[in-house]
Motif scaffolding. Structure first.
Motif, PDB file in Angstrom:
ATOM      1  N   TYR A   1      10.193  -0.935 -16.180  1.00  0.00           N
ATOM      2  CA  TYR A   1       8.515  -1.571 -17.495  1.00  0.00           C
ATOM      3  C   TYR A   1       7.489  -1.285 -15.770  1.00  0.00           C
ATOM      4  CZ  TYR A   1       9.918  -4.066 -21.270  1.00  0.00           C
ATOM      5  OH  TYR A   1       9.816  -3.872 -22.738  1.00  0.00           O
ATOM      6  N   VAL A   2       6.445  -1.107 -15.880  1.00  0.00           N
ATOM      7  CA  VAL A   2       5.715  -0.678 -14.792  1.00  0.00           C
ATOM      8  C   VAL A   2       4.394  -1.489 -15.014  1.00  0.00           C
ATOM      9  CG1 VAL A   2       4.035   1.396 -14.280  1.00  0.00           C
ATOM     10  CG2 VAL A   2       5.964   1.512 -14.719  1.00  0.00           C
TER      11      VAL A   2
ATOM     12  N   ASP B   1       0.622  -1.442   0.403  1.00  0.00           N
ATOM     13  CA  ASP B   1       0.423   0.071   0.073  1.00  0.00           C
ATOM     14  C   ASP B   1       0.391   1.314   0.123  1.00  0.00           C
ATOM     15  OD1 ASP B   1      -2.674  -1.567   0.229  1.00  0.00           O
ATOM     16  OD2 ASP B   1      -2.175  -1.907   2.163  1.00  0.00           O
ATOM     17  N   GLN B   2       2.183   1.683  -0.354  1.00  0.00           N
ATOM     18  CA  GLN B   2       2.681   2.283  -0.711  1.00  0.00           C
ATOM     19  C   GLN B   2       2.209   3.457  -2.304  1.00  0.00           C
ATOM     20  OE1 GLN B   2       5.427   3.829   1.092  1.00  0.00           O
ATOM     21  NE2 GLN B   2       4.339   1.558   1.993  1.00  0.00           N
ATOM     22  N   PRO B   3       1.796   4.405  -1.677  1.00  0.00           N
ATOM     23  CA  PRO B   3       1.195   5.613  -2.528  1.00  0.00           C
ATOM     24  C   PRO B   3       2.186   5.607  -4.528  1.00  0.00           C
ATOM     25  CG  PRO B   3       1.675   7.269  -0.796  1.00  0.00           C
ATOM     26  CD  PRO B   3       2.465   5.689  -0.683  1.00  0.00           C
ATOM     27  N   GLU B   4       3.539   5.689  -3.886  1.00  0.00           N
ATOM     28  CA  GLU B   4       4.225   5.836  -5.542  1.00  0.00           C
ATOM     29  C   GLU B   4       5.027   4.432  -5.853  1.00  0.00           C
ATOM     30  OE1 GLU B   4       7.045   5.169  -1.428  1.00  0.00           O
ATOM     31  OE2 GLU B   4       5.125   5.958  -2.221  1.00  0.00           O
ATOM     32  N   GLY B   5       4.162   3.649  -5.185  1.00  0.00           N
ATOM     33  CA  GLY B   5       3.649   2.033  -5.930  1.00  0.00           C
ATOM     34  C   GLY B   5       5.295   1.515  -5.340  1.00  0.00           C
ATOM     35  N   ALA B   6       5.487   0.154  -5.619  1.00  0.00           N
ATOM     36  CA  ALA B   6       6.446  -1.199  -5.748  1.00  0.00           C
ATOM     37  C   ALA B   6       8.000  -1.243  -6.753  1.00  0.00           C
ATOM     38  CB  ALA B   6       5.727  -2.328  -4.564  1.00  0.00           C
ATOM     39  N   GLU B   7       8.989  -1.351  -6.116  1.00  0.00           N
ATOM     40  CA  GLU B   7       9.658  -1.711  -6.970  1.00  0.00           C
ATOM     41  C   GLU B   7      10.361  -3.535  -6.253  1.00  0.00           C
ATOM     42  OE1 GLU B   7      13.888  -0.050  -8.536  1.00  0.00           O
ATOM     43  OE2 GLU B   7      13.397   0.425  -6.738  1.00  0.00           O
ATOM     44  N   ILE B   8       9.925  -3.958  -7.578  1.00  0.00           N
ATOM     45  CA  ILE B   8      10.199  -5.507  -8.193  1.00  0.00           C
ATOM     46  C   ILE B   8      12.198  -5.510  -8.262  1.00  0.00           C
ATOM     47  CG2 ILE B   8      10.684  -7.808  -8.588  1.00  0.00           C
ATOM     48  CD1 ILE B   8       7.485  -6.898  -9.240  1.00  0.00           C
TER      49      ILE B   8
ATOM     50  N   VAL C   1       3.471  -1.299  -9.792  1.00  0.00           N
ATOM     51  CA  VAL C   1       4.793  -2.242  -9.356  1.00  0.00           C
ATOM     52  C   VAL C   1       5.380  -1.578 -10.805  1.00  0.00           C
ATOM     53  CG1 VAL C   1       5.704  -4.081  -9.446  1.00  0.00           C
ATOM     54  CG2 VAL C   1       3.596  -4.042  -8.553  1.00  0.00           C
ATOM     55  N   PHE C   2       6.629  -1.103 -10.653  1.00  0.00           N
ATOM     56  CA  PHE C   2       7.177  -0.783 -11.228  1.00  0.00           C
ATOM     57  C   PHE C   2       8.536  -2.319 -10.936  1.00  0.00           C
ATOM     58  CE2 PHE C   2       8.500   1.831  -8.196  1.00  0.00           C
ATOM     59  CZ  PHE C   2       9.697   2.378  -7.848  1.00  0.00           C
TER      60      PHE C   2
ATOM     61  N   HIS D   1       4.202  -2.840 -18.796  1.00  0.00           N
ATOM     62  CA  HIS D   1       5.218  -1.679 -20.180  1.00  0.00           C
ATOM     63  C   HIS D   1       6.246  -0.633 -19.935  1.00  0.00           C
ATOM     64  CE1 HIS D   1       2.023   0.907 -18.245  1.00  0.00           C
ATOM     65  NE2 HIS D   1       2.880   2.009 -18.550  1.00  0.00           N
ATOM     66  N   TRP D   2       7.271  -0.749 -20.496  1.00  0.00           N
ATOM     67  CA  TRP D   2       8.158  -0.021 -21.082  1.00  0.00           C
ATOM     68  C   TRP D   2       7.166   1.321 -21.106  1.00  0.00           C
ATOM     69  CZ3 TRP D   2      11.183   2.341 -25.325  1.00  0.00           C
ATOM     70  CH2 TRP D   2      11.949   2.451 -24.920  1.00  0.00           C
ATOM     71  N   ASP D   3       7.551   2.220 -19.415  1.00  0.00           N
ATOM     72  CA  ASP D   3       6.998   3.265 -19.711  1.00  0.00           C
ATOM     73  C   ASP D   3       7.804   4.428 -20.586  1.00  0.00           C
ATOM     74  OD1 ASP D   3       9.334   3.843 -17.594  1.00  0.00           O
ATOM     75  OD2 ASP D   3       8.091   4.429 -16.357  1.00  0.00           O
ATOM     76  N   GLY D   4       8.718   4.503 -20.931  1.00  0.00           N
ATOM     77  CA  GLY D   4      10.311   5.001 -21.612  1.00  0.00           C
ATOM     78  C   GLY D   4      11.340   5.456 -20.957  1.00  0.00           C
ATOM     79  N   SER D   5      11.215   5.389 -19.901  1.00  0.00           N
ATOM     80  CA  SER D   5      12.129   5.435 -18.590  1.00  0.00           C
ATOM     81  C   SER D   5      13.390   4.348 -19.078  1.00  0.00           C
ATOM     82  CB  SER D   5      11.824   5.463 -17.173  1.00  0.00           C
ATOM     83  OG  SER D   5      10.878   6.211 -17.323  1.00  0.00           O
TER      84      SER D   5
END
Length: 120
Positions: free
Chosen positions: A114-115, A37-44, A75-76, A96-100
């Motif tokens: 990827y996000v 439940d982190q607002p910025e998302g989770a990183e794998i 998730v990213f 999907h690749w977000d361009g970063s």
């Protein structure tokens, strides 16, 4: 010979070295505690399988387990731009690749982000 443990994730049975199993268990627990439940998302940070397990469903089981522990959120992850197999794998699983892009701190290789957005 190292001790092995029989395991199952998301319906996929496998065996692994007991020390590797302990590391995997700790990593999955960390995902759940750190990112739930982190607002910025989770990183794998890492999902790796040996080449002999490619195509067996083990990678999908690891990703599914990680996603279940993280919960329904953005998730990213970063993967090497040249790793077409990994990119196809993540795309197959809703990323999907977000361009970063960034340069890997380990070997100066190009990485792409990827996000997978939170389910609505």
């Amino acid at each position: 010979m190292n001790e092995v443990k029989k395991c199952s994730l998301s319906g996929i049975a496998f065996t692994m070295d007991i020390e590797a199993y302990k590391e995997l268990s700790l990593y999955l627990e960390t995902l759940e505690k750190r990112y739930k439940d982190q607002p910025e998302g989770a990183e794998i940070v890492a999902i790796h399988t040996l080449p002999e397990s490619h195509g067996t469903g083990l990678g999908a089981a690891l990703l599914t387990e990680a996603m279940n522990r993280i919960g329904p959120q953005r998730v990213f992850l970063w993967t090497f731009q040249k790793n077409a197999r990994a990119r196809r794998f993540y795309e197959k699983h809703g990323f999907h690749w977000d361009g970063s892009e960034r340069i890997s701190e380990f070997d100066d290789a190009l990485e792409v982000r990827y996000v997978r957005n939170s389910p609505q």
